[in-house]
Design a protein around this motif. Structure first.
Motif, mmCIF file in Angstrom:
data_model
loop_
_atom_site.group_PDB
_atom_site.id
_atom_site.type_symbol
_atom_site.label_atom_id
_atom_site.label_comp_id
_atom_site.label_asym_id
_atom_site.label_seq_id
_atom_site.Cartn_x
_atom_site.Cartn_y
_atom_site.Cartn_z
ATOM 1 N N HIS A 148 -88.733 -45.639 63.792
ATOM 2 C CA HIS A 148 -88.667 -45.501 62.334
ATOM 3 C C HIS A 148 -87.321 -44.887 61.888
ATOM 4 C CE1 HIS A 148 -89.659 -45.883 57.976
ATOM 5 N NE2 HIS A 148 -89.891 -44.320 57.951
ATOM 6 N N TYR A 195 -84.133 -46.859 62.993
ATOM 7 C CA TYR A 195 -83.953 -48.031 62.084
ATOM 8 C C TYR A 195 -83.254 -47.617 60.748
ATOM 9 C CZ TYR A 195 -84.942 -52.686 60.403
ATOM 10 O OH TYR A 195 -84.896 -53.787 60.103
ATOM 11 N N PHE A 241 -89.977 -67.628 64.550
ATOM 12 C CA PHE A 241 -88.427 -67.662 64.869
ATOM 13 C C PHE A 241 -88.058 -68.948 65.612
ATOM 14 C CE2 PHE A 241 -85.263 -67.040 68.225
ATOM 15 C CZ PHE A 241 -84.052 -67.012 67.419
ATOM 16 N N PHE A 291 -88.656 -62.278 68.253
ATOM 17 C CA PHE A 291 -88.847 -61.179 69.322
ATOM 18 C C PHE A 291 -87.683 -60.122 68.636
ATOM 19 C CE2 PHE A 291 -86.537 -59.781 73.306
ATOM 20 C CZ PHE A 291 -87.441 -59.278 73.912
ATOM 21 N N ASP A 292 -86.673 -60.576 68.167
ATOM 22 C CA ASP A 292 -85.802 -59.325 67.723
ATOM 23 C C ASP A 292 -86.366 -58.602 66.525
ATOM 24 O OD1 ASP A 292 -82.885 -58.568 67.549
ATOM 25 O OD2 ASP A 292 -83.120 -59.048 65.527
ATOM 26 N N VAL A 293 -86.493 -57.199 66.892
ATOM 27 C CA VAL A 293 -87.132 -56.365 65.899
ATOM 28 C C VAL A 293 -86.543 -56.321 64.479
ATOM 29 C CG1 VAL A 293 -87.645 -53.880 65.373
ATOM 30 C CG2 VAL A 293 -88.313 -55.148 67.697
ATOM 31 N N PRO A 294 -85.109 -56.309 64.105
ATOM 32 C CA PRO A 294 -84.509 -56.266 63.062
ATOM 33 C C PRO A 294 -84.817 -57.567 62.328
ATOM 34 C CG PRO A 294 -83.183 -55.185 64.565
ATOM 35 C CD PRO A 294 -84.481 -55.742 65.320
ATOM 36 N N VAL A 348 -88.522 -57.394 60.873
ATOM 37 C CA VAL A 348 -88.674 -56.634 60.010
ATOM 38 C C VAL A 348 -88.237 -56.901 58.749
ATOM 39 C CG1 VAL A 348 -87.660 -54.176 59.202
ATOM 40 C CG2 VAL A 348 -88.678 -54.496 61.499
ATOM 41 N N GLU A 349 -86.948 -57.480 58.653
ATOM 42 C CA GLU A 349 -86.350 -57.988 57.427
ATOM 43 C C GLU A 349 -87.130 -59.127 56.816
ATOM 44 O OE1 GLU A 349 -82.010 -59.483 56.356
ATOM 45 O OE2 GLU A 349 -81.803 -58.386 58.099
ATOM 46 N N GLU A 395 -89.992 -57.561 55.228
ATOM 47 C CA GLU A 395 -89.709 -56.886 53.957
ATOM 48 C C GLU A 395 -89.307 -57.565 52.985
ATOM 49 O OE1 GLU A 395 -87.672 -52.681 56.255
ATOM 50 O OE2 GLU A 395 -86.419 -54.371 55.545
ATOM 51 N N ILE A 397 -93.919 -51.272 73.456
ATOM 52 C CA ILE A 397 -92.703 -50.245 73.015
ATOM 53 C C ILE A 397 -91.998 -51.034 71.875
ATOM 54 C CG2 ILE A 397 -90.538 -49.236 73.284
ATOM 55 C CD1 ILE A 397 -91.693 -48.150 75.947
ATOM 56 N N ARG A 398 -91.465 -52.444 72.141
ATOM 57 C CA ARG A 398 -90.956 -53.260 71.134
ATOM 58 C C ARG A 398 -91.810 -53.313 69.980
ATOM 59 N NH1 ARG A 398 -86.727 -57.103 70.905
ATOM 60 N NH2 ARG A 398 -85.798 -56.069 72.787
ATOM 61 N N ALA A 425 -94.116 -51.619 68.843
ATOM 62 C CA ALA A 425 -94.593 -50.488 68.106
ATOM 63 C C ALA A 425 -93.196 -49.904 67.358
ATOM 64 C CB ALA A 425 -94.698 -49.123 69.130
ATOM 65 N N VAL A 426 -92.066 -50.305 67.757
ATOM 66 C CA VAL A 426 -91.028 -50.027 66.874
ATOM 67 C C VAL A 426 -90.857 -50.878 65.751
ATOM 68 C CG1 VAL A 426 -88.348 -50.086 66.963
ATOM 69 C CG2 VAL A 426 -89.476 -49.303 68.841
ATOM 70 N N GLY A 476 -94.420 -50.407 63.658
ATOM 71 C CA GLY A 476 -94.269 -48.896 63.088
ATOM 72 C C GLY A 476 -93.568 -48.704 61.852
ATOM 73 N N HIS A 477 -92.342 -49.641 62.071
ATOM 74 C CA HIS A 477 -91.432 -49.323 60.696
ATOM 75 C C HIS A 477 -91.875 -49.831 59.436
ATOM 76 C CE1 HIS A 477 -87.550 -48.768 58.731
ATOM 77 N NE2 HIS A 477 -87.546 -50.014 58.764
#
Lengths: 387, 387
Positions: free
Chosen positions: A244, A247, B133, B201-204, B207-208, B211, B236-237, B239-240, B243-244
């Motif tokens: 977090h 990011y 995706f 698979f890609d976190v950003p 997330v985007e 959001e 871990i991936r 959770a990141v 979590g965010h």
């Protein structure tokens, strides 16, 4: 993702921390620091995994005197972790360590703080101030001593969080004020080779403390969650908190504190950074979790591939999929992938099928393709290694 | 942490998802769905760990027909995961499943979509739209069919991200537009028992996408990172990324997709939620990572304690510390803790020493204290269990 916070970099040995430097992965030795051979062996193992910076606890003078011998045998910068004892800090500096982790407020006597700080300054050795939830100095009614009364002033001058009444302060206030106070003790000695950490076990507490301090000071931030737990739950807790912050562009160096082998700490650190595309390190495995549609044992296959690619010196993305129909499309951004079913497996590159092999040969065929990609990359000079 | 986004709740069986309901933990079976006994056995194991909702893939009619027998033998709601085939969706609804995971856009024929949606509506069964995706429908020049041309319009009407030129769209645009299009296919049939996921698979990217969609629609969001990897790196991936989102109040139900035992998915799901104090579940272990200062094997001790407390039906916080001097203070928010050194161990409650025992007895003594706390809690009626 938010642009990275711009911090004033410091050098830990030859490793730049902060500014535009890659976010570094740290760990800590778990050997008896006085046992030079065991400590060096542990550090060497961590170097191989890409550990950027190592820290060792210095509980007594014998440990402090061992630091030079350790440092001479390793290839990454060494940080001495010292609580309270200014003599140990002076000896660690004499031994040539690359950074001190030390809370100047704990030394108490201003003359001794000055002695340590001047010795660090003389050698251009930075100091990491490590504020921990569990060991905050007292504030409030006590505040008799010089340092602590100033801390009391600081905590009361902080902008109040919404929930705090006049004269009240939260644990986050306390952590942030402690960091500001510790920083002031160094700054007034004209010392600015500073890194800071603000760790708690509670993730929102930790995150809020870093978020607040990030806006108040220019120094690089060392991120961590303290006493996070065993390998699996501790990695998850740390990933949530550090993820977090990262990011949002906060954080310059990280340590994942795990009750486990230090190697797990380094691997977890890179996994956190890789998941946000902040560092590359080794193969990234895209793996189908399997379901009632899979007709090969994709979990077994994924773990076999994982074990085989772990030590490869390449940063390619490898996909292991359970379904021949959807697999290639679903992992079309992978450099190379495998999808099995009905006794055979297809191998694909960037979503395009390149080969069909019998199931019994699929692992060998995949590894051969990976080796071929690595050879191509080497020929093109594009091999990437983050360590 | 940001206040939770207020979503319009749906009921998956008797489990509320969205609104003010606790954030639920889901998993997916990895057995052949047609094998009722194996699938039920796997689900029972997950129920014990607190899995709130389970999903099974339905690749063919035999699997669809097995759902009723599975559902009758389990205690948590069952979601049928179906791709493309409307007949399988109709049969799954006949079998009494509690939710469909289905992308209506994949069915293509509007009459068939209507048939499935009306059947779901009749039974008050929600539909989760799962945008991934890797399997996005085509947009752009193609757009011939009714649904796809509307998707093309939608992606072009989206507010552009800063980097996109006129007429260009990012992968996030594509994911969000696909979700809006799929939602519109249900809404125009006056169906609003909707949940949505937007996995990559890609976190950003993930997330985007969440959001953006979170601001555009009122529906509950199912969070996940697709094909996240093996247990450690995939946790871990996930959770990141999760979590965010959760930190920002986004997300109503989660699944951690791991190439491993489904039990690991449930445990990881709870670990993510626990790290943000969003759910309580079992013992929370605060554990010192050990360092050169420890004079007991705190890593071994922490893992032994972890194994012993794993199955306890209590949500207390237990600390395992390596240092008698700092341990109790550093874990003063733990309900119970142990810190060892010099052949003995101290046991403390909320940072206050209650007992000193020889090292050989420390594990037994700690477990006795934990049992005592559990008995106290039971007497006070404060035993908490989150499952």
């Amino acid at each position: 993702m938010t642009n990275r916070r711009v911090s004033k970099p410091v050098y830990v040995g030859d490793v730049k921390v902060g500014g535009d430097a890659p976010i570094t992965v740290q760990s800590m030795t778990k050997t008896d620091t006085r046992d030079v051979a065991a400590t060096v062996a542990q550090i060497k193992g961590l170097e191989e995994l890409g550990c950027d910076i190592i820290r060792s606890a210095v509980p007594d003078m014998e440990a402090a005197k061992a630091l030079g011998a350790i440092k001479r045998q390793i290839n990454i910068p060494l940080i001495a972790d010292i609580h309270f004892h200014y003599q140990l800090a002076l000896e660690a500096l004499n031994q040539g360590i690359d950074c001190l982790r030390l809370n100047p407020g704990n030394i108490r006597d201003p003359e001794r703080v000055k002695e340590v700080v001047l010795a660090a300054k003389e050698r251009d050795v930075p100091i990491r101030i490590g504020v921990n939830f569990g060991s905050l100095p007292p504030v409030g009614g006590i505040g008799q001593t010089r340092g602590f009364s100033r801390l009391f002033d600081m905590v009361n001058r902080l902008p109040k969080a919404g929930h705090a009444a006049e004269g009240e302060y939260s644990i986050v206030d306390h952590m942030v004020a402690t960091a500001l106070w510790e920083i002031s003790l160094l700054e007034e000695l004209d010392f600015d080779l500073i890194k800071i950490s603000l760790k708690a076990f509670d993730v929102p507490t930790t995150v809020e403390a870093y978020e607040r301090l990030a806006k108040m000071v220019p120094y690089p931030l060392h991120l961590g969650i303290t006493e996070a737990g065993t390998v699996q739950s501790g990695s998850i807790r740390t990933a949530v908190g550090l993820g977090h912050l990262l990011y949002q562009g906060i954080g310059d160096t990280i340590r994942v504190s795990l009750s486990g082998d230090s190697k797990e700490e380094v691997t977890a650190g890179y996994d956190i950074l890789k998941s946000l595309n902040l560092r590359e390190k080794g193969v990234t495995l895209v793996a189908c979790p399997s379901c009632g549609r899979a007709d090969i044992d994709v979990v077994k296959l994924a773990n076999e591939v994982d074990a085989l690619v772990k030590s490869l010196d390449t940063t390619i993305k490898v996909a292991v999929m359970g379904c021949e129909v959807n697999g290639p499309g679903e992992s079309k951004d992978a450099d190379i992938g495998i999808a099995g079913g009905n006794g055979r497996a297809i191998i694909f590159r960037k979503g395009v099928k390149t080969k069909v092999v019998p199931e019994a040969e699929m692992l060998t065929a995949l590894m051969a393709e990976i080796q071929a990609i690595m050879a191509e990359q080497e020929a093109e000079g594009t091999t990437a290694s983050a360590s």
